[in-house]
Write a protein that holds these residues in place. Structure first.
Motif, PDB file in Angstrom:
ATOM      1  N   GLU A   1       0.830  -1.202   0.000  1.00  0.00           N
ATOM      2  CA  GLU A   1       0.000   0.000   0.000  1.00  0.00           C
ATOM      3  C   GLU A   1       0.867   1.255   0.000  1.00  0.00           C
ATOM      4  OE1 GLU A   1      -3.448   2.309  -0.132  1.00  0.00           O
ATOM      5  OE2 GLU A   1      -3.054   0.192  -0.577  1.00  0.00           O
ATOM      6  N   ALA A   2       1.979   1.220   0.725  1.00  0.00           N
ATOM      7  CA  ALA A   2       2.894   2.363   0.727  1.00  0.00           C
ATOM      8  C   ALA A   2       3.485   2.590  -0.662  1.00  0.00           C
ATOM      9  CB  ALA A   2       4.008   2.133   1.752  1.00  0.00           C
ATOM     10  N   PHE A   3       3.767   1.526  -1.392  1.00  0.00           N
ATOM     11  CA  PHE A   3       4.246   1.663  -2.768  1.00  0.00           C
ATOM     12  C   PHE A   3       3.211   2.418  -3.611  1.00  0.00           C
ATOM     13  CE2 PHE A   3       7.703  -1.018  -1.850  1.00  0.00           C
ATOM     14  CZ  PHE A   3       8.504  -1.183  -2.968  1.00  0.00           C
ATOM     15  N   ARG A   4       1.946   2.107  -3.405  1.00  0.00           N
ATOM     16  CA  ARG A   4       0.895   2.727  -4.221  1.00  0.00           C
ATOM     17  C   ARG A   4       0.675   4.192  -3.859  1.00  0.00           C
ATOM     18  NH1 ARG A   4      -1.665  -2.325  -2.661  1.00  0.00           N
ATOM     19  NH2 ARG A   4      -1.520  -3.823  -4.384  1.00  0.00           N
ATOM     20  N   THR A   5       0.823   4.520  -2.587  1.00  0.00           N
ATOM     21  CA  THR A   5       0.491   5.880  -2.129  1.00  0.00           C
ATOM     22  C   THR A   5       1.709   6.770  -1.956  1.00  0.00           C
ATOM     23  OG1 THR A   5       0.657   5.275   0.225  1.00  0.00           O
ATOM     24  CG2 THR A   5      -1.486   4.937  -0.868  1.00  0.00           C
ATOM     25  N   GLY A   6       2.881   6.183  -1.771  1.00  0.00           N
ATOM     26  CA  GLY A   6       4.077   6.963  -1.495  1.00  0.00           C
ATOM     27  C   GLY A   6       4.214   7.366  -0.044  1.00  0.00           C
ATOM     28  N   ARG A   7       3.229   7.001   0.783  1.00  0.00           N
ATOM     29  CA  ARG A   7       3.317   7.339   2.204  1.00  0.00           C
ATOM     30  C   ARG A   7       4.296   6.413   2.916  1.00  0.00           C
ATOM     31  NH1 ARG A   7      -2.406   8.043   1.559  1.00  0.00           N
ATOM     32  NH2 ARG A   7      -2.781   5.935   2.379  1.00  0.00           N
ATOM     33  N   GLY A   8       4.729   6.843   4.090  1.00  0.00           N
ATOM     34  CA  GLY A   8       5.665   6.046   4.862  1.00  0.00           C
ATOM     35  C   GLY A   8       4.975   5.086   5.809  1.00  0.00           C
ATOM     36  N   VAL A   9       5.795   4.259   6.452  1.00  0.00           N
ATOM     37  CA  VAL A   9       5.339   3.337   7.490  1.00  0.00           C
ATOM     38  C   VAL A   9       6.153   3.642   8.739  1.00  0.00           C
ATOM     39  CG1 VAL A   9       5.031   0.937   8.183  1.00  0.00           C
ATOM     40  CG2 VAL A   9       4.844   1.572   5.754  1.00  0.00           C
ATOM     41  N   PRO A  10       5.546   4.211   9.781  1.00  0.00           N
ATOM     42  CA  PRO A  10       6.307   4.562  10.984  1.00  0.00           C
ATOM     43  C   PRO A  10       6.931   3.347  11.639  1.00  0.00           C
ATOM     44  CG  PRO A  10       4.147   5.618  10.989  1.00  0.00           C
ATOM     45  CD  PRO A  10       4.135   4.604   9.880  1.00  0.00           C
ATOM     46  N   TRP A  11       8.050   3.582  12.277  1.00  0.00           N
ATOM     47  CA  TRP A  11       8.761   2.521  12.990  1.00  0.00           C
ATOM     48  C   TRP A  11       7.849   1.834  13.999  1.00  0.00           C
ATOM     49  CZ3 TRP A  11      12.862  -0.313  12.361  1.00  0.00           C
ATOM     50  CH2 TRP A  11      13.478  -0.950  13.459  1.00  0.00           C
TER      51      TRP A  11
ATOM     52  N   THR B   1      14.078  -1.067   2.436  1.00  0.00           N
ATOM     53  CA  THR B   1      12.783  -0.826   1.787  1.00  0.00           C
ATOM     54  C   THR B   1      11.648  -0.902   2.802  1.00  0.00           C
ATOM     55  OG1 THR B   1      13.662  -1.832  -0.237  1.00  0.00           O
ATOM     56  CG2 THR B   1      11.275  -1.541  -0.095  1.00  0.00           C
ATOM     57  N   PHE B   2      11.629  -1.976   3.590  1.00  0.00           N
ATOM     58  CA  PHE B   2      10.551  -2.191   4.547  1.00  0.00           C
ATOM     59  C   PHE B   2      10.621  -1.238   5.745  1.00  0.00           C
ATOM     60  CE2 PHE B   2       9.754  -6.205   2.450  1.00  0.00           C
ATOM     61  CZ  PHE B   2       8.447  -6.527   2.765  1.00  0.00           C
ATOM     62  N   LEU B   3      11.832  -0.965   6.225  1.00  0.00           N
ATOM     63  CA  LEU B   3      11.995  -0.302   7.522  1.00  0.00           C
ATOM     64  C   LEU B   3      12.541   1.118   7.401  1.00  0.00           C
ATOM     65  CD1 LEU B   3      13.667  -3.299   9.407  1.00  0.00           C
ATOM     66  CD2 LEU B   3      11.225  -2.796   9.194  1.00  0.00           C
ATOM     67  N   CYS B   4      13.737   1.253   6.879  1.00  0.00           N
ATOM     68  CA  CYS B   4      14.459   2.529   6.953  1.00  0.00           C
ATOM     69  C   CYS B   4      13.837   3.592   6.055  1.00  0.00           C
ATOM     70  CB  CYS B   4      15.927   2.313   6.595  1.00  0.00           C
ATOM     71  SG  CYS B   4      16.690   0.917   7.436  1.00  0.00           S
ATOM     72  N   THR B   5      13.696   3.278   4.772  1.00  0.00           N
ATOM     73  CA  THR B   5      13.092   4.237   3.846  1.00  0.00           C
ATOM     74  C   THR B   5      11.648   4.507   4.228  1.00  0.00           C
ATOM     75  OG1 THR B   5      14.568   3.528   2.067  1.00  0.00           O
ATOM     76  CG2 THR B   5      12.540   4.657   1.427  1.00  0.00           C
ATOM     77  N   ALA B   6      10.917   3.453   4.571  1.00  0.00           N
ATOM     78  CA  ALA B   6       9.510   3.628   4.947  1.00  0.00           C
ATOM     79  C   ALA B   6       9.373   4.489   6.190  1.00  0.00           C
ATOM     80  CB  ALA B   6       8.869   2.259   5.177  1.00  0.00           C
ATOM     81  N   ASN B   7      10.248   4.299   7.165  1.00  0.00           N
ATOM     82  CA  ASN B   7      10.200   5.100   8.384  1.00  0.00           C
ATOM     83  C   ASN B   7      10.508   6.559   8.085  1.00  0.00           C
ATOM     84  OD1 ASN B   7      10.049   5.684  11.161  1.00  0.00           O
ATOM     85  ND2 ASN B   7      12.226   5.313  11.438  1.00  0.00           N
ATOM     86  N   SER B   8      11.540   6.813   7.303  1.00  0.00           N
ATOM     87  CA  SER B   8      11.891   8.195   6.967  1.00  0.00           C
ATOM     88  C   SER B   8      10.746   8.899   6.243  1.00  0.00           C
ATOM     89  CB  SER B   8      13.152   8.217   6.101  1.00  0.00           C
ATOM     90  OG  SER B   8      13.491   9.539   5.737  1.00  0.00           O
ATOM     91  N   LEU B   9      10.109   8.192   5.311  1.00  0.00           N
ATOM     92  CA  LEU B   9       9.021   8.797   4.549  1.00  0.00           C
ATOM     93  C   LEU B   9       7.781   9.067   5.399  1.00  0.00           C
ATOM     94  CD1 LEU B   9       9.303   6.778   1.215  1.00  0.00           C
ATOM     95  CD2 LEU B   9       9.880   9.189   1.581  1.00  0.00           C
ATOM     96  N   SER B  10       7.713   8.484   6.588  1.00  0.00           N
ATOM     97  CA  SER B  10       6.576   8.733   7.479  1.00  0.00           C
ATOM     98  C   SER B  10       6.775  10.001   8.312  1.00  0.00           C
ATOM     99  CB  SER B  10       6.372   7.535   8.418  1.00  0.00           C
ATOM    100  OG  SER B  10       7.364   7.498   9.434  1.00  0.00           O
TER     101      SER B  10
END
Length: 381
Positions: free
Chosen positions: A149-159, A328-337
């Motif tokens: 879902e984050a791939f589709r929206t560009g939103r992040g995933v908080p730690w 991909t799962f953790l670091c980039t997603a966390n930063s983008l959140s």
């Protein structure tokens, strides 16, 4: 049934082709040897993912620890040693033999875990331990829907929204590296740091997680004082418990806080242990750390080893495959959140990290130490 009458032929692999295939933009034929070789490669990748799950189970119920130093053992014998069900143990051992973790003797029906394999899998106390990384893979699998879902929206995933297995694995796996290198290699690589810590220094660790490196430092340097900050309340609670259990709570404090909010000043050392690249605004965080430092203080970044270009990283970094997956799962997603969302990624490289530190106002940045897994950057005003 289709009544299409255009001529078809099937290649030896059973892949149907038509005269219009090339016209449609598809390749006119496939190199079947390459297809087969890559299919085998993918099969090994899938086996690796399945094996990670089996490793977690073996670790959880003590199978590796029981196998270590035991010599050849039958499934029934291993089940009796561990208080587990023989039928499950038999299947688990068969899978472990299939991937080469244990060795099977068909004459005796026994299995053995070689000592060299036990050094990697049987105990977190081993300098070569990697079993702590297995739950990381489990945690990634449990967040595939969120990441898609984050791939589709560009939103992040908080730690804080990651699977609890991630927090366990980060502590266990990274603690091995800190135990191996922090006191013996990294501290001595910083001019005057060991003496300063012996005499009594103030150290602030940002993104402390469950506190493993700070507790190692506190145990080694009883005259110094240490403060750790992390945004994840659950990790901070574990860190506090670890400090109490180690008898270090009088010299180590863990608080919930982020990289931009801590109020400490005249600090001798600010550290980031494998956490700086996770920040949304690393430039602002480094600037805040610079403001917190004493005039002769220094910032230390412990970061995953990476080159300054992708090709070199892929060719020279042994853990690049898992590092990019975790990034991909953790670091980039966390930063983008987070605000700014610079998304350095775990393989940012020394050059990019140096640029960030210079932009934050640090005048001198150097690589102080490095090994197969990490590099240590020292920054001074």
């Amino acid at each position: 049934m289709s009544t299409h009458t255009a001529s078809h032929r099937a290649d030896p692999a059973g892949i149907a082709t038509t005269p219009s295939a090339a016209a449609d933009g598809a390749p006119p034929h496939l190199d079947l040897e390459q297809v087969g070789a890559f299919a085998q490669q993918v099969g090994m990748m899938l086996a690796g993912g399945a094996t990670a799950a089996m490793m977690v189970v073996g670790d959880r119920v003590g199978l590796y620890a029981a196998l270590a130093g035991s010599g050849p053992v039958t499934p029934a014998g291993l089940a009796a040693r561990t208080g587990t069900a023989e039928r499950y143990v038999r299947e688990w051992l068969a899978q472990q033999a299939a991937v080469g973790i244990v060795r099977h003797d068909p004459q005796t029906g026994t299995f053995v875990l070689p000592a060299e394999h036990a050094a990697v899998l049987a105990s977190d106390d081993s300098p070569a331990a990697m079993i702590g990384a297995a739950p990381l893979v489990t945690g990634l699998h449990r967040r595939t829907d969120e990441l898609a879902e984050a791939f589709r929206t560009g939103r992040g995933v908080p730690w804080s929204e990651q699977d609890p297995a991630i927090f366990e694995s980060i502590e266990r796996f990274f603690r091995v590296g800190y135990r191996n290198s922090l006191l013996s290699e990294w501290v001595p690589a910083i001019d005057g740091l060991s003496d300063r810590l012996h005499d009594g220094a103030t150290v602030v660790d940002v993104g402390c997680g469950r506190g493993a490196p700070l507790l190692l430092l506190a145990e080694a340097f009883p005259a110094s004082r240490f403060v750790g900050y992390d945004v994840h309340e659950g990790s901070v609670e574990v860190a506090r418990r670890r400090a109490d259990e180690a008898g270090l709570a009088d010299r180590v404090r863990f608080d919930v806080g982020d990289a931009h909010g801590f109020a400490d000043r005249d600090v001798d050392v600010v550290t980031y242990f494998d956490a700086f690249h996770d920040l949304g605004d690393p430039v602002g965080a480094a600037a805040h750390a610079r403001a917190a430092l004493a005039d002769d203080g220094r910032l230390l970044l412990v970061e995953p080893r990476a080159a300054d270009d992708l090709a070199t990283t892929l060719a020279t970094v042994p853990l690049a495959p898992i590092s990019f997956a975790a990034s991909t799962f953790l670091c980039t997603a966390n930063s983008l959140s987070q605000p700014v969302g610079l998304a350095l990624g775990s393989q940012a490289g020394e050059g990019r990290l140096t640029e960030v530190l210079h932009e934050a106002g640090f005048g001198t940045v150097r690589r102080a130490a490095a090994n197969d897994f990490n590099m240590v950057l020292e920054a001074r005003v």
